[in-house]
Enzyme design. Sequence first.
Site, PDB file in Angstrom:
ATOM      1  N   HIS A   1       0.958  -0.931  -0.086  1.00 11.05           N
ATOM      2  CA  HIS A   1       0.317  -0.674   0.009  1.00 11.05           C
ATOM      3  C   HIS A   1       0.648   1.684  -0.136  1.00 11.05           C
ATOM      4  CE1 HIS A   1      -2.324   3.420   1.465  1.00 11.05           C
ATOM      5  NE2 HIS A   1      -2.901   2.606   0.793  1.00 11.05           N
ATOM      6  N   ASP A   2       0.555   1.787  -1.125  1.00 10.47           N
ATOM      7  CA  ASP A   2       1.448   2.963  -1.573  1.00 10.47           C
ATOM      8  C   ASP A   2       2.678   3.491  -0.985  1.00 10.47           C
ATOM      9  OD1 ASP A   2      -1.265   3.698  -1.823  1.00 10.47           O
ATOM     10  OD2 ASP A   2      -0.993   5.517  -0.573  1.00 10.47           O
TER      11      ASP A   2
ATOM     12  N   LYS B   1      -4.290   5.012  -6.813  1.00  6.34           N
ATOM     13  CA  LYS B   1      -4.977   4.832  -5.776  1.00  6.34           C
ATOM     14  C   LYS B   1      -5.170   6.445  -6.056  1.00  6.34           C
ATOM     15  CE  LYS B   1      -5.497   4.022  -1.368  1.00  6.34           C
ATOM     16  NZ  LYS B   1      -4.495   3.869  -0.110  1.00  6.34           N
TER      17      LYS B   1
END
Length: 303
Positions: free
Chosen positions: A36-37, A123
Amino acid sequence: MTIPALPTYTMPAVEAFPTNKVSWTFEPAKAAFLIHDMQTYFVSFYERDSALMQTLLDNLVALKHFCKSHGIPVIYTAQPKEQNLADRALLNDMWGPGLNKSPELQQVVEALAPEEGDIVLDKWRYSAFQRSPLEHTLNELGRDQLLIGGIYGHIGCLMTAVDAFMRDIKPFMIGDAIADFSLEEHQMTLKYVAGRAGMVMSTASVIGQVAKAEPHALPDVLTHDGLLARIAKLVDEEEDAFDPDENLIDYGLDSVQIMALITEWRKHGVEINFVQLAETPTFNHWWMLLEQARNQVNMEGQV
């Protein structure tokens, strides 16, 4: 209005993890791994030599390799470098222009760069499910479990876990493979997931749970041919052209890659340190050290 400079803190140990309310069994054949990210932009808010970031990267690299070797799909979220006002909407009010101001920092950090076969999703909101095909992708892959690691814990990682839970996808938050704005917010994230929306696991428990189920199969990182193939791939060299007595640093192996190997060996109870490897950085010497360390572990009855 932007993200503040983030302090380092000690990554929580498994002993500090909250008690899980549910007792789901992690099943590799049903799982996907969400990184994630982990873009340079978001990582750059931590100190350059942050021990927290090094631990995070070590664990994410180990988890990614584990997933690759067990057929678990690896999925990334990454914000686009160009986002208009309508795309960002309320994010503008909360965090300012974000990557629009630093498009050169859009890429996932080098140690975790997506590889062929990995899935990268744009995202747009805190939850990775919002305005993305993540749920459809998991359904297509036949996966209803989601390992979650990355940054930031109490924002996107937590919201993604809660969203997964509400979609009947079991989230497993990897408690030592996320980082946050502070230790307090990190702990809050783990407590909420463990008590309300999923399970908290450690990197070692994810990898070790499968190792227990496969007691006769040594991980490839502990075998001669497996380690040779891994290192040849890291230095982008064909195995049949690879010289096991050549200096691996000259081949292009870097310290992050070496630390990732050390971290993986430690997950399996094998202790070799960076100084030992750096003294004679050749494959044959490393294999000798690894065999000695494995034999020591076997004598102690740990492997």
